[in-house]
Design a protein around this motif. Structure first.
Motif, short mmCIF file in Angstrom:
data_model
loop_
_atom_site.label_atom_id
_atom_site.label_comp_id
_atom_site.label_asym_id
_atom_site.label_seq_id
_atom_site.Cartn_x
_atom_site.Cartn_y
_atom_site.Cartn_z
N ARG A 40 -54.65 19.54 -49.57
CA ARG A 40 -53.21 19.66 -49.41
C ARG A 40 -52.68 20.80 -50.28
O ARG A 40 -53.19 21.05 -51.37
N THR A 57 -53.32 12.28 -52.76
CA THR A 57 -53.44 13.12 -51.56
C THR A 57 -54.83 13.74 -51.51
O THR A 57 -55.50 13.88 -52.53
N TYR A 102 -49.99 18.45 -54.26
CA TYR A 102 -50.63 17.19 -54.63
C TYR A 102 -49.60 16.13 -55.03
O TYR A 102 -48.55 16.44 -55.57
#
Length: 123
Positions: A105, A101, A108
């Motif tokens: 974010r 990712t 993860y």
């Protein structure tokens, strides 16, 4: 085979500096974002810093921003974490991880982890 190997941990005094290194193999650094995370005894794992796959984006936990700096050396396949002005709250096992990712974010997803390196800050 994707592998990450951390090094550079140790015992230091408050105010000292350490440089951690994460050497990767089985992929190039432009494949995955690379994150540094840490886990202190009795605490949950937390993200410390992350560098994007392009190398253009860097991200920091608020507790370390201004003291830690993440960088990478494509020729050495390594991502380093320069840690300055360390304090007791930085004591933890530090891990590097290749992410599935993006760095930004909240949660993860991981491609692979290293084995960790211990950082202890104590008088």
């Amino acid at each position: 085979q994707v592998q990450l190997v951390e090094s550079g941990g140790g015992l230091v005094q408050p105010g000292d500096s350490l440089r951690l290194s994460c050497v990767v193999s089985g992929f190039t650094l432009d494949t995955y974002p690379i994150a540094w995370l840490r886990q202190a005894p009795g605490k949950e794992r937390e993200g410390v810093s992350c560098i994007s796959a392009s190398g253009m984006g860097t991200f920091y936990n608020g507790a370390v921003r201004g003291r830690f700096k993440i960088s990478r050396d494509n020729s050495k396949n390594s991502v380093d974490l320069q840690m300055n002005n360390l304090n007791a709250e930085d004591t933890a096992v530090y891990y590097c991880a290749a992410l599935k990712t993006p760095c930004d974010r909240d949660v993860y997803e991981y491609e692979a982890w290293g084995q960790g390196t211990q950082v202890t800050v104590s008088t």
